[in-house]
Design a protein around this motif. Structure first.
Motif: not given
Length: 77
Positions: A6-11, A14
């Motif tokens: 799972t990655l958290k990316l800036d919208r 993305l």
């Protein structure tokens, strides 16, 4: 064997990644995989080159130096 992450990316990042993936007719997951594989290959290549270079330095190089047989020969011009 593949595993999910799972990655958290800036919208915005993305959104741009999705556009890039669509242009390349692939998925964001495939883009990430490709970049990670390249980074690992580059790192492994660097480590191998480093080991070869250090081994060469350890062996040394024959530069053809022959020390003078006497002090007079050393200072001879």
């Amino acid at each position: 064997m593949k595993a999910n992450i799972t990655l958290k990316l800036d919208r915005d990042l993305l959104r741009k990644a999705k556009i890039l993936a669509a242009e390349k007719d692939t998925s964001v997951s495939a883009l990430v995989t490709e970049q990670l594989e390249k980074a690992v290959r580059d790192r492994e290549g660097y480590e191998q080159a480093k080991k070869r270079a250090l081994a060469r330095l350890e062996r040394g190089y024959n530069l053809g130096y022959k020390p003078p047989s006497s002090r007079d020969e050393f200072y001879e011009r």
